[in-house]
Design a protein around this motif. Structure first.
Motif, PDB file in Angstrom:
ATOM      1  N   ILE A 655       5.375  14.661 -26.957  1.00 40.24           N
ATOM      2  CA  ILE A 655       6.795  13.629 -26.869  1.00 40.24           C
ATOM      3  C   ILE A 655       5.628  12.951 -25.822  1.00 40.24           C
ATOM      4  CG2 ILE A 655       8.943  13.379 -25.653  1.00 40.24           C
ATOM      5  CD1 ILE A 655       8.530  14.660 -28.108  1.00 40.24           C
ATOM      6  N   ASP A 656       5.724  11.518 -26.034  1.00 41.02           N
ATOM      7  CA  ASP A 656       4.725  10.523 -25.756  1.00 41.02           C
ATOM      8  C   ASP A 656       5.943   9.662 -24.397  1.00 41.02           C
ATOM      9  OD1 ASP A 656       3.090   8.735 -24.685  1.00 41.02           O
ATOM     10  OD2 ASP A 656       2.963   8.096 -27.177  1.00 41.02           O
ATOM     11  N   ASP A 657       5.381   9.374 -23.752  1.00 42.31           N
ATOM     12  CA  ASP A 657       5.685   8.767 -22.598  1.00 42.31           C
ATOM     13  C   ASP A 657       7.061   9.857 -22.061  1.00 42.31           C
ATOM     14  OD1 ASP A 657       4.675   6.577 -23.137  1.00 42.31           O
ATOM     15  OD2 ASP A 657       6.341   5.632 -24.424  1.00 42.31           O
ATOM     16  N   PHE A 658       7.034  11.171 -21.610  1.00 41.28           N
ATOM     17  CA  PHE A 658       8.335  11.615 -21.594  1.00 41.28           C
ATOM     18  C   PHE A 658       8.610  11.570 -19.624  1.00 41.28           C
ATOM     19  CE2 PHE A 658       9.249  15.985 -20.031  1.00 41.28           C
ATOM     20  CZ  PHE A 658      10.499  16.281 -21.238  1.00 41.28           C
ATOM     21  N   ILE A 678       2.770  13.088 -20.249  1.00 35.52           N
ATOM     22  CA  ILE A 678       3.764  12.658 -19.060  1.00 35.52           C
ATOM     23  C   ILE A 678       3.549  10.948 -18.263  1.00 35.52           C
ATOM     24  CG2 ILE A 678       3.505  12.837 -16.156  1.00 35.52           C
ATOM     25  CD1 ILE A 678       2.560  15.900 -16.116  1.00 35.52           C
ATOM     26  N   ASP A 679       4.911  10.228 -18.726  1.00 43.91           N
ATOM     27  CA  ASP A 679       4.509   8.461 -18.645  1.00 43.91           C
ATOM     28  C   ASP A 679       3.655   8.251 -17.426  1.00 43.91           C
ATOM     29  OD1 ASP A 679       5.057   6.733 -20.552  1.00 43.91           O
ATOM     30  OD2 ASP A 679       5.827   6.034 -18.236  1.00 43.91           O
ATOM     31  N   ARG A 680       2.794   7.621 -17.427  1.00 45.15           N
ATOM     32  CA  ARG A 680       2.011   6.964 -16.648  1.00 45.15           C
ATOM     33  C   ARG A 680       3.133   6.309 -15.535  1.00 45.15           C
ATOM     34  NH1 ARG A 680      -0.508   1.506 -16.288  1.00 45.15           N
ATOM     35  NH2 ARG A 680       0.845   1.244 -18.545  1.00 45.15           N
ATOM     36  N   ALA A 712      -1.451  14.676 -19.324  1.00 47.63           N
ATOM     37  CA  ALA A 712      -1.173  12.950 -18.221  1.00 47.63           C
ATOM     38  C   ALA A 712      -2.013  11.891 -18.730  1.00 47.63           C
ATOM     39  CB  ALA A 712      -1.557  12.876 -16.574  1.00 47.63           C
ATOM     40  N   GLU A 713      -1.379  11.031 -18.640  1.00 47.48           N
ATOM     41  CA  GLU A 713      -1.675   9.891 -19.041  1.00 47.48           C
ATOM     42  C   GLU A 713      -1.765   9.010 -18.556  1.00 47.48           C
ATOM     43  OE1 GLU A 713       0.423   8.618 -22.802  1.00 47.48           O
ATOM     44  OE2 GLU A 713       2.571   7.825 -22.040  1.00 47.48           O
ATOM     45  N   GLY A 714      -3.071   8.255 -18.528  1.00 50.77           N
ATOM     46  CA  GLY A 714      -3.299   6.958 -17.364  1.00 50.77           C
ATOM     47  C   GLY A 714      -3.734   7.609 -16.374  1.00 50.77           C
TER      48      GLY A 714
HETATM   49 MG    MG Z   1       2.688   6.587 -23.466  1.00 50.09          MG
END
Ligand code: MG
Ligand code: C2E
Ligand code: MG
Length: 755
Positions: A655-658, A678-680, A712-714
């Protein structure tokens, strides 16, 4: 000396009006030919002397002539056509021979010239090529040369002179005929041009005088290939493709024009009415215009041109508005109509203005599948559906709220006297979605539908009724595009530029065939060991003029155009082929592919993923699909089925941008989800903002409780990586590790980090 041709002196305009009138050119002047060939009286006298001998001898040429016509299949075809039209080839051959025998008497007067000219023009009309005439004369010359050389009745001393005179005559006749061919062609073209000129003049007179504005857009080049004089005058300097004067269309109306334009690109004719601002120099008020788009597609349905028509319908509009105002109730549902709704909105705003801190929310709701049901089951079914929707919505609202039917399948809600507006509106929007998600029934049939809701709140999104309503409308169109259940209004600056959207809509068609897409890859690493665990494929569009374009700018357009499915297929195929290459290279690594809401909801996704895996020869376990919470929320049941089928293929789900969407714990528990990203936005400030740090901590805990891994993204800084490590986050993705890299760059990065 040649006499100069007489110049025709009719004024151009008069000639245009005369149109296709038959043209009479001055006849060919035979004297010129005699002059250049130096054909003189001595030649004529000589030929006259031997005329009887020559005519008698040449009679045998008829048979040669006849054979010549039918030995050459191309000439023969013309002869057959001549006979089919009632002509007689035998007579024709005799007439042609007659003409040639006439020549032998050496007559070079204007009558002879006119006869040759006539024959040349007749040949042109019948499609006889000049080269065929040349062939016939060559045979004739050969024939008479032999006659002159051998006939005992001709004095030996005269033979050379007779031959020379004959050659001159034959040259003369050929030349006159060739000029006649040329003149006939010029006359024909001139007549055609005159006809066209006359038609063009007539068309521009009509176009210049009708009140409608017309223009044509060439889709491939995104340019205006025609604009009527009226359109040019109206739009002045703003004749920009594809919709001139687009910036004079009211901000809130632009979304509708954009949506209409997408339909046109999909080869549908569309008509709509929009409110336009007057130009700077004009003092008048806003006016209503009806715009109609007519797409012209090729046989494969690809739209090449769009013919557009625009006309001022303000007078019609005000009549209609006056009529509407006479009644306040919608006939079908019994709800308030648009006029009453506006009235109530005005009163609610007046109250709110006197109470500082009070808010009013405006919701505009559009039923996505209404047109489909109305078209397929008929108007009665459509009306019944509208009544059922109205009843369900009415039940949710307080007495002080207003529910209205604003137009065909559009409903409007006013929520007055709000304190914590955002929370209250989100709650109502959630309830509306819930209420409409249960199937409706019509004559024992189950009808399922979904809606798109746009929200604008007083005072932050507008101060007056018109602005709020149109802002809610524009948010609703955006929600439709993005397949989001509801969206709040965002100003133009927050949205991607409208003109860019229009421009891309034409150019995206064919971008796949032109090979303009490419994938960049961003590594995901294990936060504790630093080992690489996978790569996310991120799409880029190499635009011919604008260079590399990021997905946020063009994916919404592609979705709206219904082009996202082939793009998703391309991304899947390219990313999986790349994954195969990495594993052949001894660096096996799963690849993650983003699937947009539209693609996720489209039927057949699982089949297409299965096919892409088989085509690339990659196991399902090497693929991860990234979806957002919104994709699941629109249709939970269908979403759950898709996820189950994917997990049976071994494909994992992230699940993206959670944290940015509307997840509920109950559904997360039920679905086969492997990863939360986890969303940036939470990571950016987590070092300084304890609330963000708390959100990150709880997402990590939630993920682990659900037996998911957490990415963790970004991540851009070492300090954040350190903190995430302490919080027990599993994987890391971000510029701190690597930016998304094209194929080769990613390969280099891999070999550098391996050592
Ligand atoms: Mg994302
Ligand atoms: P996403 O899936 O959440 O992808 C992560 C985005 O964050 C990427 O932007 C990536 O370049 C960016 N990013 C990664 N690390 C950092 C960082 O440390 N700092 C900052 N500031 N940004 C970072 P990108 O490539 O522009 O993609 C944006 C979104 O477009 C993606 O968000 C995804 O939702 C969508 N997208 C990308 N490729 C595709 C695709 O093939 N199909 C579909 N449907 N959507 C795609
Ligand atoms: Mg992603």
């Amino acid at each position: 000396m040649p006499t100069p041709q007489k110049k025709r002196g009719r004024p151009k305009e008069e000639r245009r009006r005369a149109g296709a009138r038959k043209r009479t050119s001055t006849p060919i002047a035979g004297k010129e030919f005699n002059y250049v060939l130096q054909l003189n009286d001595a030649d004529t006298r000589l030929l006259q002397r031997y005329q009887a001998v020559l005519v008698q001898g040449a009679a045998g040429f008829a048979e040669i002539s006849y054979n010549y016509l039918f030995d050459n299949p191309d000439i023969a075809d013309v002869m057959y056509a001549f006979e089919r039209d009632g002509g007689n080839v035998g007579e024709l051959v005799r007439a042609m021979l007659g003409h040639k025998l006439e020549l032998l008497n050496g007559r070079i007067d204007e009558q002879a010239t006119r006869r040759s000219e006539y024959i040349g023009r007749a040949h042109y009309r019948r499609g006889v090529k000049p080269v065929w005439t040349l062939g016939a004369y060559r045979l004739f010359l050969d024939y008479v040369q032999r006659l002159v050389a051998s006939d005992p009745q001709i004095d030996d001393a005269d033979r050379d002179a007779v031959e020379t005179a004959l050659i001159k005559l034959i040259f003369r006749d050929l030349a006159v005929m060739t000029e006649a061919y040329w003149r006939a062609a010029v006359d024909q073209l001139t007549d055609q041009r005159d006809t066209l000129d006359a038609e063009q003049l007539l068309a521009s007179e009509i176009l210049g005088n009708i009140p409608q504005l017309l223009w044509t857009v060439d889709i491939e080049n995104n340019s205006i290939s025609y604009a009527s004089p009226g359109a040019r005058a109206f739009c002045q300097r703003e004749l920009e493709a594809p919709i001139p004067c687009f910036y004079r269309i009211h901000g809130s109306e632009r979304e509708r024009v954009l949506t209409a334009w997408q339909q046109v690109i999909d080869n549908e004719s569309v008509q709509l009415e929009v409110l336009m601002q007057p130009c700077e120099s004009d003092e008048r008020e806003d006016r209503w215009f009806r715009i109609a788009f007519y797409p012209m597609a090729n046989r494969r349905g690809r739209v090449l041109r769009v013919h557009c028509l625009m006309e001022d319908v303000s007078d019609l509009h005000s009549d209609r508005e006056r009529l509407e105002q006479l009644s306040t109730q919608d006939e079908i549902t019994g709800l308030a109509n648009r006029a009453l709704w506006y009235d109530r909105l005005g009163s609610a705003l007046a109250v709110a203005r006197r109470n500082p801190g009070a808010a009013v929310a405006v919701l505009v709701l559009d039923i996505n599948q209404f047109k489909m049901y109305n078209d397929s089951l008929g108007n009665q079914a459509g009306d019944e559906l509208l009544r059922q929707i109205a009843r369900r919505l009415q039940k949710l609202l307080r007495d002080t709220d207003t529910l209205a039917r604003l137009g065909s399948d559009e409903f409007g809600i006013i929520l007055p006297f709000l304190q914590d507006a955002e929370r209250a509106v989100e709650r109502v929007a959630g309830e509306v979605i819930g209420a409409l998600s249960a199937p409706f029934s019509y004559q024992q049939r189950e009808l399922c539908l979904s809606s798109a809701i746009g929200i604008a709140v007083y005072p932050q999104h507008g101060e007056d009724a018109h602005t709020l309503a149109s802002h809610a409308d524009s948010a609703m169109y955006r929600a439709k595009w993005n397949a989001a259940p509801y969206l709040f209004y965002e100003s133009d600056a927050q949205q991607s530029s409208a003109s860019e959207h229009l421009q891309f809509s034409g150019q995206l068609h064919g971008a796949l065939e032109r090979d303009e897409f490419e994938l960049h890859y961003q590594p995901k690493i294990d936060i504790a060991s630093g080992e690489i665990r996978g790569a996310e494929a991120l799409l880029r569009w190499r635009h011919p003029q604008q260079g590399l374009i990021l997905p946020k700018r063009f994916i919404p357009v592609a979705e709206q155009l219904g082009m996202i499915a082939p793009i998703t297929d391309w991304v899947l195929h390219t990313a999986l082929t790349q994954s195969k290459l990495w594993s052949l290279d001894g660096k096996p690594m799963p690849v993650s592919v983003n699937v947009s809401a539209r693609s996720f909801q489209a039927p057949g996704l699982v089949g297409r993923i299965r096919q892409a895996l088989a085509r690339a020869g990659v196991e399902g376990t090497n693929l991860e699909i990234e979806i957002t919470e919104g994709s699941l929320m629109t249709d939970l049941e269908a979403g759950a089925r898709t996820l189950d089928q994917l997990s049976k293929l071994g494909v994992s789900i992230a699940i993206d941008d959670f944290g940015t969407g509307y997840s509920s714990l109950s559904y997360l528990k039920r679905l086969p989800i492997d990863t939360l990203k986890i969303d940036r936005s939470f990571l950016e400030d987590m070092l300084i903002n304890p609330r963000d740090a708390a959100v990150v901590r709880s997402i990590i805990e939630l993920g682990h409780n659900l037996e998911c891994q957490v990415v963790a993204e970004g991540v851009e800084e070492e300090a954040i990586r350190q903190m995430l490590l302490e919080l027990g986050c599993d994987l890391l993705q971000g510029f701190h590790i690597s930016k998304p890299l094209p194929n080769e760059g990613f390969g280099e990065w891999l070999s550098l980090t391996a050592h």
